[in-house]
Design a protein around this motif. Structure first.
Motif, PDB file in Angstrom:
ATOM      1  N   THR A  16       0.824  -1.193   0.000  1.00  0.00           N
ATOM      2  CA  THR A  16       0.000   0.000   0.000  1.00  0.00           C
ATOM      3  C   THR A  16       0.859   1.244   0.000  1.00  0.00           C
ATOM      4  O   THR A  16       2.080   1.172   0.101  1.00  0.00           O
ATOM      5  N   GLY A  17       0.225   2.400  -0.049  1.00  0.00           N
ATOM      6  CA  GLY A  17       0.949   3.642  -0.182  1.00  0.00           C
ATOM      7  C   GLY A  17       1.352   4.281   1.123  1.00  0.00           C
ATOM      8  O   GLY A  17       1.950   5.336   1.132  1.00  0.00           O
ATOM      9  N   SER A  18       1.030   3.714   2.247  1.00  0.00           N
ATOM     10  CA  SER A  18       1.411   4.299   3.528  1.00  0.00           C
ATOM     11  C   SER A  18       1.892   3.215   4.460  1.00  0.00           C
ATOM     12  O   SER A  18       1.690   2.035   4.217  1.00  0.00           O
ATOM     13  N   ILE A  19       2.515   3.583   5.519  1.00  0.00           N
ATOM     14  CA  ILE A  19       3.089   2.644   6.468  1.00  0.00           C
ATOM     15  C   ILE A  19       2.434   2.846   7.825  1.00  0.00           C
ATOM     16  O   ILE A  19       2.570   3.891   8.434  1.00  0.00           O
ATOM     17  N   PRO A  20       1.792   1.842   8.391  1.00  0.00           N
ATOM     18  CA  PRO A  20       1.292   0.677   7.711  1.00  0.00           C
ATOM     19  C   PRO A  20      -0.208   0.800   7.545  1.00  0.00           C
ATOM     20  O   PRO A  20      -0.882   1.305   8.421  1.00  0.00           O
ATOM     21  N   THR A  21      -0.746   0.302   6.407  1.00  0.00           N
ATOM     22  CA  THR A  21      -2.187   0.255   6.255  1.00  0.00           C
ATOM     23  C   THR A  21      -2.669  -1.142   5.908  1.00  0.00           C
ATOM     24  O   THR A  21      -3.850  -1.417   5.948  1.00  0.00           O
ATOM     25  N   ALA A  22      -1.745  -2.027   5.540  1.00  0.00           N
ATOM     26  CA  ALA A  22      -2.145  -3.386   5.205  1.00  0.00           C
ATOM     27  C   ALA A  22      -2.452  -4.168   6.474  1.00  0.00           C
ATOM     28  O   ALA A  22      -2.052  -3.807   7.568  1.00  0.00           O
ATOM     29  N   GLU A  23      -3.146  -5.259   6.289  1.00  0.00           N
ATOM     30  CA  GLU A  23      -3.520  -6.089   7.426  1.00  0.00           C
ATOM     31  C   GLU A  23      -2.278  -6.667   8.094  1.00  0.00           C
ATOM     32  O   GLU A  23      -1.388  -7.191   7.433  1.00  0.00           O
ATOM     33  N   ARG A  24      -2.217  -6.593   9.413  1.00  0.00           N
ATOM     34  CA  ARG A  24      -1.118  -7.197  10.151  1.00  0.00           C
ATOM     35  C   ARG A  24      -1.376  -8.695  10.261  1.00  0.00           C
ATOM     36  O   ARG A  24      -2.479  -9.119  10.589  1.00  0.00           O
ATOM     37  N   VAL A  25      -0.342  -9.482  10.024  1.00  0.00           N
ATOM     38  CA  VAL A  25      -0.527 -10.925   9.999  1.00  0.00           C
ATOM     39  C   VAL A  25       0.126 -11.613  11.181  1.00  0.00           C
ATOM     40  O   VAL A  25       0.026 -12.833  11.312  1.00  0.00           O
ATOM     41  N   GLY A  26       0.819 -10.898  12.052  1.00  0.00           N
ATOM     42  CA  GLY A  26       1.408 -11.504  13.235  1.00  0.00           C
ATOM     43  C   GLY A  26       2.788 -12.073  12.971  1.00  0.00           C
ATOM     44  O   GLY A  26       3.192 -12.328  11.836  1.00  0.00           O
ATOM     45  N   VAL A  27       3.530 -12.303  14.078  1.00  0.00           N
ATOM     46  CA  VAL A  27       4.920 -12.721  13.972  1.00  0.00           C
ATOM     47  C   VAL A  27       5.051 -14.109  13.374  1.00  0.00           C
ATOM     48  O   VAL A  27       5.791 -14.331  12.403  1.00  0.00           O
ATOM     49  N   PHE A  28       4.348 -15.084  13.940  1.00  0.00           N
ATOM     50  CA  PHE A  28       4.554 -16.467  13.512  1.00  0.00           C
ATOM     51  C   PHE A  28       3.966 -16.728  12.126  1.00  0.00           C
ATOM     52  O   PHE A  28       4.521 -17.493  11.342  1.00  0.00           O
ATOM     53  N   ARG A  29       2.867 -16.069  11.816  1.00  0.00           N
ATOM     54  CA  ARG A  29       2.333 -16.208  10.463  1.00  0.00           C
ATOM     55  C   ARG A  29       3.274 -15.567   9.451  1.00  0.00           C
ATOM     56  O   ARG A  29       3.437 -16.065   8.335  1.00  0.00           O
ATOM     57  N   THR A  30       3.887 -14.461   9.846  1.00  0.00           N
ATOM     58  CA  THR A  30       4.882 -13.830   8.968  1.00  0.00           C
ATOM     59  C   THR A  30       6.071 -14.758   8.746  1.00  0.00           C
ATOM     60  O   THR A  30       6.575 -14.875   7.619  1.00  0.00           O
ATOM     61  N   ALA A  89      16.282  -5.599   5.386  1.00  0.00           N
ATOM     62  CA  ALA A  89      15.378  -4.541   4.930  1.00  0.00           C
ATOM     63  C   ALA A  89      14.898  -4.787   3.501  1.00  0.00           C
ATOM     64  O   ALA A  89      13.737  -4.530   3.172  1.00  0.00           O
ATOM     65  N   ASP A  90      15.785  -5.284   2.635  1.00  0.00           N
ATOM     66  CA  ASP A  90      15.407  -5.547   1.244  1.00  0.00           C
ATOM     67  C   ASP A  90      14.306  -6.588   1.135  1.00  0.00           C
ATOM     68  O   ASP A  90      13.436  -6.498   0.273  1.00  0.00           O
ATOM     69  N   THR A  91      14.358  -7.596   1.973  1.00  0.00           N
ATOM     70  CA  THR A  91      13.437  -8.730   1.842  1.00  0.00           C
ATOM     71  C   THR A  91      12.227  -8.630   2.768  1.00  0.00           C
ATOM     72  O   THR A  91      11.344  -9.493   2.721  1.00  0.00           O
ATOM     73  N   ALA A  92      12.174  -7.593   3.606  1.00  0.00           N
ATOM     74  CA  ALA A  92      11.057  -7.441   4.534  1.00  0.00           C
ATOM     75  C   ALA A  92       9.796  -6.994   3.804  1.00  0.00           C
ATOM     76  O   ALA A  92       9.875  -6.296   2.790  1.00  0.00           O
ATOM     77  N   PRO A  93       8.609  -7.373   4.293  1.00  0.00           N
ATOM     78  CA  PRO A  93       7.365  -6.861   3.711  1.00  0.00           C
ATOM     79  C   PRO A  93       7.333  -5.340   3.784  1.00  0.00           C
ATOM     80  O   PRO A  93       7.714  -4.753   4.794  1.00  0.00           O
ATOM     81  N   LYS A  94       6.884  -4.704   2.740  1.00  0.00           N
ATOM     82  CA  LYS A  94       6.912  -3.249   2.690  1.00  0.00           C
ATOM     83  C   LYS A  94       5.928  -2.615   3.675  1.00  0.00           C
ATOM     84  O   LYS A  94       6.164  -1.533   4.183  1.00  0.00           O
ATOM     85  N   SER A  95       4.805  -3.292   3.926  1.00  0.00           N
ATOM     86  CA  SER A  95       3.759  -2.670   4.734  1.00  0.00           C
ATOM     87  C   SER A  95       4.001  -2.797   6.227  1.00  0.00           C
ATOM     88  O   SER A  95       3.670  -1.892   6.991  1.00  0.00           O
ATOM     89  N   ASP A  96       4.586  -3.914   6.670  1.00  0.00           N
ATOM     90  CA  ASP A  96       4.738  -4.157   8.109  1.00  0.00           C
ATOM     91  C   ASP A  96       5.984  -5.010   8.330  1.00  0.00           C
ATOM     92  O   ASP A  96       5.899  -6.227   8.518  1.00  0.00           O
ATOM     93  N   PRO A  97       7.177  -4.399   8.309  1.00  0.00           N
ATOM     94  CA  PRO A  97       8.405  -5.197   8.317  1.00  0.00           C
ATOM     95  C   PRO A  97       8.817  -5.741   9.660  1.00  0.00           C
ATOM     96  O   PRO A  97       9.604  -6.682   9.719  1.00  0.00           O
ATOM     97  N   ALA A  98       8.316  -5.180  10.767  1.00  0.00           N
ATOM     98  CA  ALA A  98       8.866  -5.514  12.077  1.00  0.00           C
ATOM     99  C   ALA A  98       8.779  -7.005  12.421  1.00  0.00           C
ATOM    100  O   ALA A  98       9.763  -7.576  12.901  1.00  0.00           O
ATOM    101  N   PRO A  99       7.627  -7.686  12.230  1.00  0.00           N
ATOM    102  CA  PRO A  99       7.599  -9.120  12.570  1.00  0.00           C
ATOM    103  C   PRO A  99       8.612  -9.936  11.773  1.00  0.00           C
ATOM    104  O   PRO A  99       9.268 -10.835  12.310  1.00  0.00           O
ATOM    105  N   TYR A 100       8.741  -9.615  10.488  1.00  0.00           N
ATOM    106  CA  TYR A 100       9.725 -10.319   9.663  1.00  0.00           C
ATOM    107  C   TYR A 100      11.137 -10.045  10.150  1.00  0.00           C
ATOM    108  O   TYR A 100      11.963 -10.961  10.248  1.00  0.00           O
ATOM    109  N   LEU A 101      11.443  -8.788  10.461  1.00  0.00           N
ATOM    110  CA  LEU A 101      12.788  -8.443  10.916  1.00  0.00           C
ATOM    111  C   LEU A 101      13.118  -9.125  12.240  1.00  0.00           C
ATOM    112  O   LEU A 101      14.280  -9.447  12.507  1.00  0.00           O
ATOM    113  N   GLY A 102      12.100  -9.352  13.088  1.00  0.00           N
ATOM    114  CA  GLY A 102      12.342 -10.106  14.311  1.00  0.00           C
ATOM    115  C   GLY A 102      12.830 -11.510  14.014  1.00  0.00           C
ATOM    116  O   GLY A 102      13.761 -12.016  14.647  1.00  0.00           O
ATOM    117  N   SER A 103      12.215 -12.164  13.022  1.00  0.00           N
ATOM    118  CA  SER A 103      12.647 -13.507  12.623  1.00  0.00           C
ATOM    119  C   SER A 103      14.027 -13.466  11.980  1.00  0.00           C
ATOM    120  O   SER A 103      14.889 -14.319  12.246  1.00  0.00           O
TER     121      SER A 103
END
Length: 430
Positions: A223-237, A361-375
């Protein structure tokens, strides 16, 4: 795919100039205080009754805490934002530092060390997430290399600060109080300073078209803003991005392992060839200076030519450096070879500055990177935590030279993995 920017997008100098104190200042303060305390943790633990193995276990609690903190930190950043997460982590670390200073028992002291590692993970991930969502991709690697270099500067200068405090006060806990002072300043800076999250627009608002074109393998909407997409959670990410984590993530973990092994092997190698402590410290210090001097060059290479152009030379230098060093133990000029290949390892490590942050950072989801970056950070931290155990086990079963050669082999395998997976998961050029 090349990423384009509007002419009015901020330059690297603009961002660093306007937000350097808020982006890099807290990281430097935290690292400076932590760097002052870490060398004295085993000393204070010994004063509380720990023997050498137990003191080493207490020191390892810092790494364990960081490992355990990455995934919860990813959830916290996604839920509450970078600024609140940093402020809360700084406050908890301040309480833990107070416990370090007055702990009456070894168990309570070790728990405080564990908690500081946990907070360090939250602090680091919050800043990593901020850079991922707010810094334009055209100079992302330079910005993240500067972030990594800021941390290295703090950890490099911190021990010298501790030495000065010991000379003045004659008490190891003076460094702990210094750490507490750094934390107070950090929290105040985070809470009272201008908030870069609201003042620096996410790149997605500047690069909407490019961001939509660069789709995730998972099919997540961008999406065009951070964050507006649905959050999917840490383990699902984690599950959704299991492919990149299992491939590029393991390659990144091998780099972290080789880096960590360098810190263990060099002092042990110096001892095994009969060098005194002063000479070993000098060699390790010089390699650290080489390492620090090259941190920004790594970001420039990655931004101009692509991530692989920094990752591959770094892994080859460290892998071949370890293998070459493993063959010199019984040579007449062993000390000279030790200094030479220690320098080679320092160059390789310096060229790798910011690579793990940038690839994450390159491979993280654009809308909600924090759960991915934790992994992602859990994987890379695990590589660094396992390496000393691997060196110790191989050295005990065989020899230090065999352990050194094994780490070199891991470095070369990691280089092959980077060649295979970086072009697939990270654009070859930005």
């Amino acid at each position: 795919m090349l990423v384009t920017h509007r002419p009015d997008s901020p330059s690297a100098r603009d961002v660093v100039g306007r937000f350097g104190p808020m982006i890099y200042g807290p990281t430097l303060l935290f690292a400076l205080g932590e760097g002052a305390v870490v060398p004295l943790i085993p000393v204070i633990a010994a004063e509380l009754g720990a023997d050498v193995p137990t003191a080493a276990l207490v020191v390892s609690a810092l790494v364990v805490g960081q490992l355990c903190g990455n995934i919860p930190a990813g959830w916290a950043v996604a839920r509450f934002g970078e600024r609140i997460t940093m402020a809360v982590a700084g406050g908890i670390a301040l309480g833990a530092a107070g416990v370090l200073a007055i702990a009456p028992s070894l168990g309570l002291f070790a728990l405080a060390v564990l908690l500081i590692g946990f907070c360090a993970a939250a602090f680091g991930l919050a800043r990593h997430s901020f850079m991922t969502t707010r810094v334009p991709a055209s100079f992302r690697a330079r910005a993240l290399s500067l972030l990594g270099g800021t941390f290295r500067l703090g950890m490099f200068v911190g021990p010298f600060v501790a030495a000065g405090l010991l000379a003045v006060f004659g008490d190891e806990r003076a460094a702990v109080w210094f750490f507490a002072g750094c934390l107070v300043t950090t929290v105040l800076l985070v809470l009272l300073g201008p908030d870069p999250e609201t003042q620096l627009l996410p790149p997605a608002t500047v690069e909407t078209t490019a961001a939509v074109e660069i789709a995730e393998d998972t099919g997540e909407p961008v999406t065009g803003s951070i964050p507006t997409a649905e959050r999917v959670g840490v383990f699902r990410t984690m599950w959704r991005h299991r492919t990149v984590l299992a491939r590029l993530g393991l390659a990144a973990a091998s780099l972290s392992a080789v880096r960590s092994a360098r810190q263990v092997i060099l002092p042990l190698w110096g001892l095994s060839i009969g060098l005194d402590a002063q000479t070993i410290a000098l060699v390790v210090g010089v390699t650290g200076a080489i390492d620090f001097a090259l941190f920004y060059a790594s970001g420039q290479v990655m931004d101009r030519f692509g991530r692989l152009w920094a990752a591959l030379p770094a892994m080859l230098l460290m892998g071949l450096g370890f293998i070459a060093l493993s063959l010199t133990h019984d040579l007449d000029q062993a000390a000279m070879w030790f200094a030479l290949f220690a320098g080679v390892l320092g160059v390789g490590n310096g060229l790798s500055s910011g690579i793990l942050l940038t690839l994450g950072a390159d491979t993280a989801p654009k809308s909600d990177p924090a759960p991915y970056l934790g992994s992602w950070r859990t994987l890379t931290d695990a590589g660094g935590a396992v390496a000393p155990l691997l060196v110790s086990g191989i050295a005990a079963a065989g020899s230090l030279a065999l352990a050194t050669g094994a780490m070199g082999a891991i470095g070369l395998l990691g280089a092959l993995a980077f060649v295979r997976w970086v072009p697939r998961f990270s654009p070859p050029r930005r």
